[in-house]
Motif scaffolding. Structure first.
Motif, PDB file in Angstrom:
ATOM      1  N   MET A 133       3.011   7.194  -9.319  1.00 24.92           N
ATOM      2  CA  MET A 133       2.830   7.771  -8.530  1.00 24.92           C
ATOM      3  C   MET A 133       3.017   6.607  -8.038  1.00 24.92           C
ATOM      4  O   MET A 133       3.603   5.723  -7.961  1.00 24.92           O
ATOM      5  CB  MET A 133       1.107   7.327  -8.816  1.00 24.92           C
ATOM      6  N   TYR A 134       3.459   7.072  -6.453  1.00 26.48           N
ATOM      7  CA  TYR A 134       3.851   5.799  -5.222  1.00 26.48           C
ATOM      8  C   TYR A 134       2.765   5.870  -4.453  1.00 26.48           C
ATOM      9  O   TYR A 134       1.898   6.441  -3.555  1.00 26.48           O
ATOM     10  CB  TYR A 134       4.998   6.954  -4.861  1.00 26.48           C
ATOM     11  N   CYS A 135       2.457   4.765  -3.989  1.00 29.24           N
ATOM     12  CA  CYS A 135       1.763   4.173  -3.351  1.00 29.24           C
ATOM     13  C   CYS A 135       1.330   3.284  -2.037  1.00 29.24           C
ATOM     14  O   CYS A 135       1.790   2.350  -2.928  1.00 29.24           O
ATOM     15  CB  CYS A 135      -0.234   4.217  -4.077  1.00 29.24           C
ATOM     16  N   ASN A 136       0.336   2.492  -1.948  1.00 32.88           N
ATOM     17  CA  ASN A 136       0.663   0.815  -1.080  1.00 32.88           C
ATOM     18  C   ASN A 136      -1.060   0.916  -1.054  1.00 32.88           C
ATOM     19  O   ASN A 136      -1.632   1.820  -0.646  1.00 32.88           O
ATOM     20  CB  ASN A 136       1.255   0.692   0.189  1.00 32.88           C
ATOM     21  N   ILE A 137      -1.041  -0.438  -0.744  1.00 35.31           N
ATOM     22  CA  ILE A 137      -2.768  -0.670  -0.214  1.00 35.31           C
ATOM     23  C   ILE A 137      -2.992  -1.649   0.250  1.00 35.31           C
ATOM     24  O   ILE A 137      -1.729  -2.706  -0.544  1.00 35.31           O
ATOM     25  CB  ILE A 137      -3.463  -1.086  -1.364  1.00 35.31           C
ATOM     26  N   GLY A 138      -3.567  -1.607   1.548  1.00 28.76           N
ATOM     27  CA  GLY A 138      -3.568  -3.750   1.669  1.00 28.76           C
ATOM     28  C   GLY A 138      -4.659  -3.600   2.445  1.00 28.76           C
ATOM     29  O   GLY A 138      -5.694  -2.960   2.728  1.00 28.76           O
TER      30      GLY A 138
END
Length: 282
Positions: A133-138
């Motif tokens: 899975m490819y994601c970002n969070i901020g």
């Protein structure tokens, strides 16, 4: 609304977006009050991307998906999985609606813990997809600056060179500005934010303090897991956002391939990615 409380802090968090709405420390409010006519958020979570995508789209395994700036985390109703006086766990599960925009199965937990004069925020992303899975969070916390932001400095932990990667719309342009060179104290000026946010990468610090240089009112943010850091302010408004991200907006000339996106986090099947930051009120 969930309330966490100890002798020093009272924190209110909404189920919508698992968003912090208020933090009171020693009878003083530290968060922006989300006045809709100025900016209607106080601390939205950026997920499953941070910032903007080129033409608001990405390609994964040959299929095109549309995903707006910062993703859909702030529009998502979270389940309260656990809550007590000093800790709350908010849970969001992928569903058929999210998979139209983002083709992965996951569980996202946002865990808030108060201790003394600090609030710890943990983002916990469990990949249930059976593939990477490819994601970002901020984070996007907005701190109340009733005197105006020009009364404040952002003080970094290290002598840093801060290079602003200038935004062109929602994307990063090739233009760069050196705003601080081998120093810790970055004075805030409203003029910096006439266009949009300041986007920093390649810096040394993993902590920064927002401090009123007259009163000493201060908020410290520790972000050991985030290589990107943004400052955003609505021109003329009494708040400033300190934003640790583990991702970054697309560059103007970037491809649409999600796996090629700068800063993208790859989470292997059945693995859990953990990202934390801590806010301390002084």
């Amino acid at each position: 609304m969930i309330t966490l409380k100890n002798q020093q802090l009272t924190v209110q968090i909404a189920e919508l977006g698992a968003e912090i709405k208020s933090i009171v420390c020693n009878e003083k409010e530290y968060m922006w009050n989300a006045r809709a006519e100025v900016w209607g958020n106080s601390a939205p979570i950026c997920f499953p991307i941070c910032g903007g995508l080129k033409e608001d789209k990405f390609i994964f395994e040959g299929r095109e998906y549309t995903l707006n700036k910062h993703g859909y985390g702030k529009f998502t109703e979270f389940e309260v999985e656990e809550a007590c006086d000093n800790r709350a766990v908010f849970l969001h599960r992928s569903n058929e609606e999210t998979k139209v925009k983002f083709p992965f199965d996951y569980e996202l937990r946002v865990i808030y813990t108060v201790s003394d004069n600090s609030l710890k925020i943990e983002y916990n992303v469990k990949n249930l997809s059976g593939k990477t899975m490819y994601c970002n969070i901020g984070s996007h916390e907005a701190y109340y600056t009733p005197e105006g932001i020009e009364e404040y400095d952002v003080i970094f932990d290290e002598d840093d060179t801060l290079i602003n990667h200038v935004l062109y719309g929602n994307l990063l342009s090739e233009q760069k500005q050196v705003l601080l060179k081998e120093a810790k104290v970055f004075p805030l000026y409203d003029k910096y934010f006439i266009v949009d946010a300041l986007v920093f990468k390649g810096f040394k610090s993993r902590g920064a303090t927002l401090k009123n240089r007259k009163s000493g009112r201060a908020v410290r943010v520790d972000f050991p897991d985030c290589p990107y850091f943004l400052l955003w302010h609505k021109h003329g408004a009494p708040f400033i956002c300190l934003e640790p991200w583990n991702g970054i907006p697309d560059v103007v000339g970037s491809s649409y391939e999600l796996t090629e996106k700068e800063g993208i986090t790859a989470i292997e099947a059945d693995k859990t990615y953990v990202n934390t930051h801590t806010i301390t009120f002084m």
